[in-house]
Design a protein around this motif. Structure first.
Motif, PDB file in Angstrom:
ATOM      1  N   ARG A  78      17.027   7.189  -2.753  1.00 38.73           N
ATOM      2  CA  ARG A  78      16.404   6.158  -3.569  1.00 38.73           C
ATOM      3  C   ARG A  78      17.141   4.862  -3.707  1.00 38.73           C
ATOM      4  O   ARG A  78      16.374   3.935  -3.496  1.00 38.73           O
ATOM      5  CB  ARG A  78      16.628   7.068  -5.170  1.00 38.73           C
ATOM      6  CG  ARG A  78      15.751   6.144  -6.002  1.00 38.73           C
ATOM      7  CD  ARG A  78      16.017   6.852  -7.527  1.00 38.73           C
ATOM      8  NE  ARG A  78      17.165   6.657  -7.922  1.00 38.73           N
ATOM      9  CZ  ARG A  78      17.763   7.627  -8.818  1.00 38.73           C
ATOM     10  NH1 ARG A  78      17.298   8.784  -9.155  1.00 38.73           N
ATOM     11  NH2 ARG A  78      19.103   7.458  -9.154  1.00 38.73           N
ATOM     12  N   GLN A  79      18.331   4.892  -3.503  1.00 38.82           N
ATOM     13  CA  GLN A  79      19.134   3.679  -3.617  1.00 38.82           C
ATOM     14  C   GLN A  79      18.734   2.896  -2.384  1.00 38.82           C
ATOM     15  O   GLN A  79      18.486   1.605  -2.196  1.00 38.82           O
ATOM     16  CB  GLN A  79      20.741   3.736  -3.884  1.00 38.82           C
ATOM     17  CG  GLN A  79      21.340   2.398  -3.963  1.00 38.82           C
ATOM     18  CD  GLN A  79      21.044   1.917  -5.170  1.00 38.82           C
ATOM     19  OE1 GLN A  79      20.713   2.564  -6.214  1.00 38.82           O
ATOM     20  NE2 GLN A  79      20.790   0.518  -5.162  1.00 38.82           N
ATOM     21  N   ASN A  80      18.701   3.656  -1.002  1.00 35.00           N
ATOM     22  CA  ASN A  80      18.647   3.078   0.334  1.00 35.00           C
ATOM     23  C   ASN A  80      17.028   2.268   0.013  1.00 35.00           C
ATOM     24  O   ASN A  80      16.772   1.187   0.705  1.00 35.00           O
ATOM     25  CB  ASN A  80      18.683   3.987   1.213  1.00 35.00           C
ATOM     26  CG  ASN A  80      18.594   3.308   2.627  1.00 35.00           C
ATOM     27  OD1 ASN A  80      19.073   2.231   2.951  1.00 35.00           O
ATOM     28  ND2 ASN A  80      18.184   4.124   3.389  1.00 35.00           N
ATOM     29  N   PHE A  81      16.132   3.109  -0.395  1.00 40.56           N
ATOM     30  CA  PHE A  81      14.629   2.650  -0.536  1.00 40.56           C
ATOM     31  C   PHE A  81      14.805   1.088  -1.659  1.00 40.56           C
ATOM     32  O   PHE A  81      14.083   0.281  -1.148  1.00 40.56           O
ATOM     33  CB  PHE A  81      13.727   3.676  -1.096  1.00 40.56           C
ATOM     34  CG  PHE A  81      12.242   3.131  -1.145  1.00 40.56           C
ATOM     35  CD1 PHE A  81      11.553   3.141  -0.215  1.00 40.56           C
ATOM     36  CD2 PHE A  81      11.950   2.589  -2.486  1.00 40.56           C
ATOM     37  CE1 PHE A  81      10.158   2.703  -0.129  1.00 40.56           C
ATOM     38  CE2 PHE A  81      10.731   2.221  -2.720  1.00 40.56           C
ATOM     39  CZ  PHE A  81       9.819   2.204  -1.683  1.00 40.56           C
ATOM     40  N   ALA A  82      15.336   1.414  -2.392  1.00 41.42           N
ATOM     41  CA  ALA A  82      15.039   0.192  -3.441  1.00 41.42           C
ATOM     42  C   ALA A  82      15.828  -1.125  -2.855  1.00 41.42           C
ATOM     43  O   ALA A  82      15.386  -2.055  -2.993  1.00 41.42           O
ATOM     44  CB  ALA A  82      15.944   0.665  -4.862  1.00 41.42           C
ATOM     45  N   ASN A  83      16.928  -0.903  -2.319  1.00 44.02           N
ATOM     46  CA  ASN A  83      17.634  -1.949  -1.372  1.00 44.02           C
ATOM     47  C   ASN A  83      16.731  -2.484  -0.207  1.00 44.02           C
ATOM     48  O   ASN A  83      16.609  -3.827  -0.251  1.00 44.02           O
ATOM     49  CB  ASN A  83      19.153  -1.467  -0.738  1.00 44.02           C
ATOM     50  CG  ASN A  83      20.007  -1.196  -1.924  1.00 44.02           C
ATOM     51  OD1 ASN A  83      19.818  -1.684  -3.088  1.00 44.02           O
ATOM     52  ND2 ASN A  83      21.132  -0.376  -1.768  1.00 44.02           N
ATOM     53  N   TRP A 131       0.664  -1.230   0.069  1.00 47.48           N
ATOM     54  CA  TRP A 131       0.018  -0.035   0.019  1.00 47.48           C
ATOM     55  C   TRP A 131       0.939   1.154   0.099  1.00 47.48           C
ATOM     56  O   TRP A 131       1.891   1.130   0.588  1.00 47.48           O
ATOM     57  CB  TRP A 131      -0.742  -0.026   1.077  1.00 47.48           C
ATOM     58  CG  TRP A 131      -1.702  -1.229   1.308  1.00 47.48           C
ATOM     59  CD1 TRP A 131      -1.608  -2.320   1.960  1.00 47.48           C
ATOM     60  CD2 TRP A 131      -3.134  -1.328   0.765  1.00 47.48           C
ATOM     61  NE1 TRP A 131      -2.710  -2.985   1.803  1.00 47.48           N
ATOM     62  CE2 TRP A 131      -3.743  -2.389   1.149  1.00 47.48           C
ATOM     63  CE3 TRP A 131      -3.866  -0.444   0.101  1.00 47.48           C
ATOM     64  CZ2 TRP A 131      -5.068  -2.921   0.529  1.00 47.48           C
ATOM     65  CZ3 TRP A 131      -5.175  -0.702  -0.333  1.00 47.48           C
ATOM     66  CH2 TRP A 131      -5.579  -1.807   0.047  1.00 47.48           C
ATOM     67  N   VAL A 132       0.687   2.097  -0.558  1.00 44.65           N
ATOM     68  CA  VAL A 132       1.426   3.503  -0.932  1.00 44.65           C
ATOM     69  C   VAL A 132       0.650   4.594  -0.448  1.00 44.65           C
ATOM     70  O   VAL A 132      -0.361   4.867  -1.131  1.00 44.65           O
ATOM     71  CB  VAL A 132       1.944   3.889  -2.368  1.00 44.65           C
ATOM     72  CG1 VAL A 132       2.693   4.735  -2.323  1.00 44.65           C
ATOM     73  CG2 VAL A 132       2.738   2.604  -2.876  1.00 44.65           C
ATOM     74  N   ASP A 133       0.928   5.324   0.457  1.00 45.77           N
ATOM     75  CA  ASP A 133       0.316   6.705   0.788  1.00 45.77           C
ATOM     76  C   ASP A 133       0.977   7.708  -0.166  1.00 45.77           C
ATOM     77  O   ASP A 133       2.034   8.291  -0.056  1.00 45.77           O
ATOM     78  CB  ASP A 133       0.944   6.995   2.182  1.00 45.77           C
ATOM     79  CG  ASP A 133       0.354   8.235   2.918  1.00 45.77           C
ATOM     80  OD1 ASP A 133      -0.695   8.951   2.091  1.00 45.77           O
ATOM     81  OD2 ASP A 133       0.888   8.545   3.881  1.00 45.77           O
ATOM     82  N   ALA A 134       0.015   7.639  -1.235  1.00 48.02           N
ATOM     83  CA  ALA A 134       0.898   8.279  -2.422  1.00 48.02           C
ATOM     84  C   ALA A 134       0.606   9.839  -2.785  1.00 48.02           C
ATOM     85  O   ALA A 134       1.378  10.257  -3.526  1.00 48.02           O
ATOM     86  CB  ALA A 134       0.114   7.534  -3.739  1.00 48.02           C
ATOM     87  N   ASP A 135       0.107  10.517  -1.885  1.00 46.38           N
ATOM     88  CA  ASP A 135      -0.148  11.940  -2.219  1.00 46.38           C
ATOM     89  C   ASP A 135       1.369  12.688  -1.938  1.00 46.38           C
ATOM     90  O   ASP A 135       1.558  13.452  -2.600  1.00 46.38           O
ATOM     91  CB  ASP A 135      -0.982  12.473  -0.921  1.00 46.38           C
ATOM     92  CG  ASP A 135      -2.457  12.534  -1.465  1.00 46.38           C
ATOM     93  OD1 ASP A 135      -2.920  12.537  -2.623  1.00 46.38           O
ATOM     94  OD2 ASP A 135      -3.256  12.120  -0.705  1.00 46.38           O
ATOM     95  N   ALA A 136       2.084  12.145  -1.208  1.00 44.21           N
ATOM     96  CA  ALA A 136       3.412  12.851  -0.864  1.00 44.21           C
ATOM     97  C   ALA A 136       4.732  11.838  -1.204  1.00 44.21           C
ATOM     98  O   ALA A 136       5.633  12.366  -1.116  1.00 44.21           O
ATOM     99  CB  ALA A 136       3.561  13.155   0.486  1.00 44.21           C
ATOM    100  N   CYS A 137       4.130  10.934  -1.977  1.00 47.79           N
ATOM    101  CA  CYS A 137       5.302   9.929  -2.174  1.00 47.79           C
ATOM    102  C   CYS A 137       6.066  10.061  -3.412  1.00 47.79           C
ATOM    103  O   CYS A 137       5.449  10.663  -4.668  1.00 47.79           O
ATOM    104  CB  CYS A 137       4.739   8.522  -2.637  1.00 47.79           C
ATOM    105  SG  CYS A 137       5.941   7.149  -2.733  1.00 47.79           S
ATOM    106  N   PRO A 138       7.535  10.520  -3.559  1.00 49.96           N
ATOM    107  CA  PRO A 138       8.120  10.897  -4.625  1.00 49.96           C
ATOM    108  C   PRO A 138       7.812   9.772  -6.001  1.00 49.96           C
ATOM    109  O   PRO A 138       7.744   8.928  -5.753  1.00 49.96           O
ATOM    110  CB  PRO A 138       9.684  10.879  -4.218  1.00 49.96           C
ATOM    111  CG  PRO A 138       9.430  10.957  -2.857  1.00 49.96           C
ATOM    112  CD  PRO A 138       8.483  10.134  -2.406  1.00 49.96           C
ATOM    113  N   GLY A 139       8.013  10.699  -6.949  1.00 49.62           N
ATOM    114  CA  GLY A 139       7.630   9.929  -8.114  1.00 49.62           C
ATOM    115  C   GLY A 139       8.674   8.685  -8.568  1.00 49.62           C
ATOM    116  O   GLY A 139       8.292   7.776  -8.931  1.00 49.62           O
TER     117      GLY A 139
END
Length: 151
Positions: free
Chosen positions: A133-138, A4-12
């Motif tokens: 971004r890299q930390n998130f992906a990992n 689930w994504v709280d998408a209003d403020a989630c970076p593209g």
């Protein structure tokens, strides 16, 4: 497991990482926002628009989340609520919240909020960068791998 994504403020850029992960791992990904969102065509990806209002998207996410799900959010109170339901929360900078660390994060958030309320300029978070971004992906990849092994 569903994401689930709280998408209003989630970076593209984070949404793009999530889209790729949902397609690659065939995971259900649901973006919840109070505005219309474009999502790529996929049987695994959907967007849900909720009415505008304070915490309406958060309420929808909490209501729909089940144990073992992953919620992507920078909103620490939302993270605490889904963790209490047995789900997990990951912020867009790659910090995985758990029952062990969400209380401390919530206490710090509340402390900073009280400082700002008393007029102290606490600054904002640092700019979102490539390392985030890299930390998130990992962290997302590790979470999915662990969930698949446990399931």
């Amino acid at each position: 497991m569903q994401i689930w994504v709280d998408a209003d403020a989630c970076p593209g850029v984070i949404k793009e990482i999530l889209f790729r992960a949902a397609r690659r791992h065939e995971l259900q990904l649901t973006l919840v926002a109070n505005q219309m969102l474009r999502v790529p065509p996929s049987p695994h990806i959907r967007a849900v628009q909720v009415p505008g209002g304070f915490d309406v998207a958060d309420g929808q996410i909490v209501e729909q989340t089940t144990p073992g799900d992953l919620v992507i959010t920078a909103d620490i109170p939302l993270a605490a609520l889904v963790i209490a339901k047995g789900a997990f929360a990951l912020n867009p900078r790659g910090e995985l919240y758990s029952a062990e660390n969400v209380r401390q994060a919530l206490d710090m958030r509340n402390f900073m909020d009280s400082l700002r309320g008393s007029g102290v300029d606490t600054g904002g978070p640092p700019a979102f960068n490539h390392g985030d971004r890299q930390n998130f992906a990992n962290q997302l990849d590790r979470f999915i791998t662990r969930s698949r092994k446990a399931g």
